[in-house]
Design a protein around this motif. Structure first.
Motif, PDB file in Angstrom:
ATOM      1  N   ARG A  17      -2.228 -12.464  -2.465  1.00  0.00           N
ATOM      2  CA  ARG A  17      -2.349 -11.228  -3.249  1.00  0.00           C
ATOM      3  C   ARG A  17      -1.538 -10.121  -2.590  1.00  0.00           C
ATOM      4  N   ILE A  18      -0.663  -9.507  -3.365  1.00  0.00           N
ATOM      5  CA  ILE A  18       0.103  -8.349  -2.910  1.00  0.00           C
ATOM      6  C   ILE A  18      -0.291  -7.157  -3.777  1.00  0.00           C
ATOM      7  N   THR A  19      -0.534  -6.021  -3.136  1.00  0.00           N
ATOM      8  CA  THR A  19      -0.996  -4.821  -3.838  1.00  0.00           C
ATOM      9  C   THR A  19       0.091  -3.751  -3.835  1.00  0.00           C
ATOM     10  N   ILE A  20       0.350  -3.189  -5.000  1.00  0.00           N
ATOM     11  CA  ILE A  20       1.268  -2.060  -5.141  1.00  0.00           C
ATOM     12  C   ILE A  20       0.441  -0.831  -5.508  1.00  0.00           C
ATOM     13  N   LEU A  21       0.507   0.210  -4.687  1.00  0.00           N
ATOM     14  CA  LEU A  21      -0.139   1.485  -4.997  1.00  0.00           C
ATOM     15  C   LEU A  21       0.943   2.486  -5.391  1.00  0.00           C
ATOM     16  N   GLN A  22       0.718   3.187  -6.488  1.00  0.00           N
ATOM     17  CA  GLN A  22       1.727   4.115  -6.997  1.00  0.00           C
ATOM     18  C   GLN A  22       1.124   5.482  -7.290  1.00  0.00           C
ATOM     19  N   THR A  23       1.790   6.519  -6.788  1.00  0.00           N
ATOM     20  CA  THR A  23       1.514   7.881  -7.233  1.00  0.00           C
ATOM     21  C   THR A  23       2.753   8.414  -7.933  1.00  0.00           C
ATOM     22  N   ALA A  24       2.582   9.500  -8.661  1.00  0.00           N
ATOM     23  CA  ALA A  24       3.715  10.072  -9.397  1.00  0.00           C
ATOM     24  C   ALA A  24       3.431  11.521  -9.732  1.00  0.00           C
ATOM     25  N   ASP A  25       4.476  12.320  -9.780  1.00  0.00           N
ATOM     26  CA  ASP A  25       4.380  13.688 -10.302  1.00  0.00           C
ATOM     27  C   ASP A  25       3.269  14.489  -9.626  1.00  0.00           C
ATOM     28  N   ILE A  26       3.220  14.413  -8.308  1.00  0.00           N
ATOM     29  CA  ILE A  26       2.224  15.185  -7.556  1.00  0.00           C
ATOM     30  C   ILE A  26       2.507  16.684  -7.668  1.00  0.00           C
ATOM     31  N   HIS A  27       3.755  17.048  -7.838  1.00  0.00           N
ATOM     32  CA  HIS A  27       4.157  18.434  -8.097  1.00  0.00           C
ATOM     33  C   HIS A  27       3.614  19.420  -7.065  1.00  0.00           C
ATOM     34  N   GLY A  28       3.734  19.040  -5.814  1.00  0.00           N
ATOM     35  CA  GLY A  28       3.420  19.978  -4.746  1.00  0.00           C
ATOM     36  C   GLY A  28       1.955  20.276  -4.550  1.00  0.00           C
ATOM     37  N   GLN A  29       1.067  19.527  -5.200  1.00  0.00           N
ATOM     38  CA  GLN A  29      -0.364  19.818  -5.102  1.00  0.00           C
ATOM     39  C   GLN A  29      -0.925  19.236  -3.806  1.00  0.00           C
ATOM     40  N   LEU A  30      -1.352  20.108  -2.935  1.00  0.00           N
ATOM     41  CA  LEU A  30      -1.825  19.715  -1.614  1.00  0.00           C
ATOM     42  C   LEU A  30      -3.324  19.441  -1.583  1.00  0.00           C
ATOM     43  N   ASP A  31      -4.075  20.136  -2.413  1.00  0.00           N
ATOM     44  CA  ASP A  31      -5.536  20.125  -2.325  1.00  0.00           C
ATOM     45  C   ASP A  31      -6.174  19.532  -3.579  1.00  0.00           C
ATOM     46  N   SER A  32      -7.458  19.233  -3.469  1.00  0.00           N
ATOM     47  CA  SER A  32      -8.202  18.812  -4.654  1.00  0.00           C
ATOM     48  C   SER A  32      -8.301  19.992  -5.619  1.00  0.00           C
ATOM     49  N   HIS A  33      -8.519  19.689  -6.898  1.00  0.00           N
ATOM     50  CA  HIS A  33      -8.450  20.714  -7.936  1.00  0.00           C
ATOM     51  C   HIS A  33      -9.180  20.220  -9.178  1.00  0.00           C
ATOM     52  N   GLU A  61      -7.531   0.972   0.882  1.00  0.00           N
ATOM     53  CA  GLU A  61      -6.878  -0.097   0.131  1.00  0.00           C
ATOM     54  C   GLU A  61      -6.024  -0.972   1.045  1.00  0.00           C
ATOM     55  N   ARG A  62      -5.358  -0.366   2.018  1.00  0.00           N
ATOM     56  CA  ARG A  62      -4.598  -1.161   2.993  1.00  0.00           C
ATOM     57  C   ARG A  62      -5.528  -2.099   3.762  1.00  0.00           C
ATOM     58  N   ALA A  63      -6.697  -1.583   4.115  1.00  0.00           N
ATOM     59  CA  ALA A  63      -7.645  -2.394   4.882  1.00  0.00           C
ATOM     60  C   ALA A  63      -8.134  -3.596   4.073  1.00  0.00           C
ATOM     61  N   LYS A  64      -8.187  -3.449   2.752  1.00  0.00           N
ATOM     62  CA  LYS A  64      -8.613  -4.562   1.900  1.00  0.00           C
ATOM     63  C   LYS A  64      -7.548  -5.652   1.817  1.00  0.00           C
ATOM     64  N   ASN A  65      -6.287  -5.267   2.012  1.00  0.00           N
ATOM     65  CA  ASN A  65      -5.187  -6.228   1.898  1.00  0.00           C
ATOM     66  C   ASN A  65      -4.114  -5.892   2.934  1.00  0.00           C
ATOM     67  N   PRO A  66      -4.445  -6.046   4.222  1.00  0.00           N
ATOM     68  CA  PRO A  66      -3.534  -5.611   5.291  1.00  0.00           C
ATOM     69  C   PRO A  66      -2.212  -6.370   5.277  1.00  0.00           C
ATOM     70  N   ASN A  67      -1.140  -5.612   5.526  1.00  0.00           N
ATOM     71  CA  ASN A  67       0.225  -6.147   5.587  1.00  0.00           C
ATOM     72  C   ASN A  67       0.719  -6.695   4.250  1.00  0.00           C
ATOM     73  N   ARG A  68      -0.058  -6.500   3.219  1.00  0.00           N
ATOM     74  CA  ARG A  68       0.347  -6.964   1.890  1.00  0.00           C
ATOM     75  C   ARG A  68       0.227  -5.835   0.861  1.00  0.00           C
ATOM     76  N   THR A  69       0.221  -4.601   1.338  1.00  0.00           N
ATOM     77  CA  THR A  69       0.082  -3.441   0.454  1.00  0.00           C
ATOM     78  C   THR A  69       1.318  -2.559   0.571  1.00  0.00           C
ATOM     79  N   ILE A  70       1.903  -2.217  -0.562  1.00  0.00           N
ATOM     80  CA  ILE A  70       3.087  -1.359  -0.624  1.00  0.00           C
ATOM     81  C   ILE A  70       2.704  -0.084  -1.368  1.00  0.00           C
ATOM     82  N   ILE A  71       3.122   1.064  -0.822  1.00  0.00           N
ATOM     83  CA  ILE A  71       2.805   2.350  -1.453  1.00  0.00           C
ATOM     84  C   ILE A  71       4.107   3.033  -1.851  1.00  0.00           C
ATOM     85  N   ILE A  72       4.214   3.383  -3.119  1.00  0.00           N
ATOM     86  CA  ILE A  72       5.427   4.033  -3.603  1.00  0.00           C
ATOM     87  C   ILE A  72       5.063   5.294  -4.381  1.00  0.00           C
TER      88      ILE A  72
END
Length: 521
Positions: A17-33, A61-72
């Motif tokens: 199992r390989i896991t891909i985690l993706q975020t997008a369009d964070i637009h400079g948001q540093l904090d919860s909102h 999530e990395r801990a659930k699938n160590p060395n098999r998780t990619i974050i983009i």
């Protein structure tokens, strides 16, 4: 019994199992909102996001699938907030280096973009961005990651219409190519010569064009399109003829999680989840929070100053009309005295929500979230004929049934004008009624218009209306106007008032993605 256990163990060992985690369009948001959700046919707000919260989610999530998780990340990280704007994006590299991302961006101009991205210390890919002089690529076109003998290929593709959609000055010194034979050759090279097992296109073109691409023969060797740009919350991948499309929302409120399952090196199945970045579920990562606090410190006093209050929730997200842009355009028309005030169909800004019946404070940071480019106001005169032609173009950009002809996905915003339209009508025939000052607009009559300067545009161009007469650039910015308006009229109570209306879409249209069953939630 023992034989059964051996068979089960063999099956487990054969499945990777390989896991891909993706975020997008964070637009400079540093904090919860506050974040907006559409549940049971009504709007609700929940606290979401924050980079320190996201880091904890990543670690778990990395801990659930160590060395098999990619974050983009698919872009639009370093622009969209006051902290990003006042630092020119420079606050981000130190934080991002601790989160192990793969990025590409277009904002603040070419040199600033390159300075920030090169400081990330992680791969940055974009197949279709070039130096204007010399024609060399700004970044490598692809990235290959091998995990236990399985090659995953990623090709980055930016929106070729960036120079039209954004302030032209942002893309000076750069050129963009479309989806052309070079794209096809690269897809073929990775799949058939580099022998990647799974090929991803990481695209920043918007959900409409990404779905269209998934159905285009160009994508016949593509497995997944990890989409970005239009802030859509795809909870079940949209299946095209050739590829599956995802898009993980915006503002750091969500993370897309794609699990790929391989047997003997072959992809046999997948599953997907759009994960909420919930501060109640994921405690803030201490190291990232300290870096965020440090990054904010030089700007915090100025940006967190309260400049007004609102009695009603302020939000965007709606396709046709929203309370936030009604406030912005009403303020601009009040200040300039123009017949019509225009604001671009921005996709920026977190909701501002009153709690327990008390007015919600509005800060300068909120203004930057809503309008992250603080330009001067420009006024001019255009005929009714010009305005109607412009409106038809804008409506086509938003509602074209051909996805390749769409820009953005939200209608332009305005004050002083009432527009009734049919979103599914043919090009050039959508407006049923356009009224100004309570009267149907007249082709030969001139109307005064206010809009924001778009650096790089011709002087006689107002928010994509060309050949405007008697143009004047004011000595105040849109933020100046909003602060002055709030000082005099706070607390405000912006709401939907029907200034733009489509009977087919109704007041609560969040998305219009042709030929899919996708719904915003």
């Amino acid at each position: 019994m023992i034989a059964g256990e051996n068979q089960a163990n063999s099956k487990v060992q054969d499945t990777l199992r390989i896991t891909i985690l993706q975020t997008a369009d964070i637009h400079g948001q540093l904090d919860s909102h506050p974040e907006l959700f559409w549940e049971n046919e009504r709007i609700v707000f929940k606290e979401r996001g924050g980079l320190s919260t996201t880091k904890t989610l990543f670690d778990q999530e990395r801990a659930k699938n160590p060395n098999r998780t990619i974050i983009i990340d698919g872009g639009d990280l370093i622009q969209g907030s006051g902290y990003a704007a006042l630092s020119n994006g420079a606050i981000f590299p130190e934080i991002i280096r601790k989160m192990n991302y793969d990025y590409w961006e277009v904002v603040y101009g070419k040199e600033s973009m390159l300075d920030v991205l090169n400081a990330y210390g992680t791969p940055v890919i974009a197949q279709n961005m070039y130096h204007e002089q010399g024609g060399k690529r700004l970044f490598p076109p692809y990235w290959i990651k091998e995990i236990e003998g399985i090659k995953l290929g990623f090709i980055g593709i930016n929106d070729p219409d960036v120079s039209l959609r954004q302030n032209p000055i942002f893309s000076e010194g750069m050129t963009f190519s479309g989806l052309d034979e070079n794209t096809e050759k690269l897809i073929d090279e990775l799949k058939n010569k580099k022998n990647v097992a799974v090929l991803f296109l990481v695209t920043h073109m918007g959900i409409f064009k990404q779905v269209e691409l998934a159905n285009n023969e160009m994508a016949k060797n593509v497995d997944y399109i990890l989409g970005n740009d239009t802030h859509e919350r795809v909870r079940k991948p949209i299946e095209g003829k050739y590829a599956k499309v995802t898009e993980p929302g915006a503002f750091g409120s969500f993370v897309g999680k794609l699990n790929l399952y391989f047997v003997n090196g072959k992809l046999v199945k997948d599953d997907y989840e759009l994960m909420d970045v919930d501060p109640e579920k994921y405690a803030a990562d201490t190291e990232i929070q300290e870096l965020v606090d440090k990054a904010k410190a030089p700007y915090k006093e100025h940006l967190e100053t309260v400049i007004g209050y609102t009695n009603t929730p302020m939000f965007r997200y709606l396709t046709v009309e929203n309370p936030t842009d009604n406030f912005i355009t009403d303020a601009a028309r009040w200040k300039t005295g123009a017949d019509i005030a225009i604001s671009n169909g921005f996709r920026f800004g977190n909701p501002i929500v009153p709690v327990n019946g008390k007015p919600a404070p509005i800060t300068r940071a909120n203004l930057w979230n809503l309008i992250p480019v603080n330009e001067k106001i420009k006024t001019g005169k255009a005929t009714g004929k010009q305005i109607k032609a412009w409106l038809e173009r804008e409506m086509h950009n938003t509602f074209a049934q051909n996805p390749t002809e769409r820009f953005g996905g939200w209608l332009v915003r305005f004050s002083g004008m009432e527009v009734d339209f049919s979103s599914r009508a043919p090009r050039g025939q959508r407006a049923n009624s356009v009224r100004v000052k309570g009267q149907e607009i007249q082709d030969d009559e001139y109307y005064t218009i206010s809009a924001c300067v778009r650096p790089g545009d011709p002087l006689d161009n107002l928010c994509r209306i060309p050949n405007v007469k008697d143009v004047e650039v004011k000595d105040y910015t849109i933020h100046d106007v909003l602060e002055e308006y709030l000082k005099l009229k706070s607390p405000i109570s912006p709401k939907l008032d029907g200034r733009a209306y489509s009977d087919y879409l109704g007041p609560y249209s969040f998305s219009t993605v042709p030929r899919t069953d996708y719904k915003f939630q």
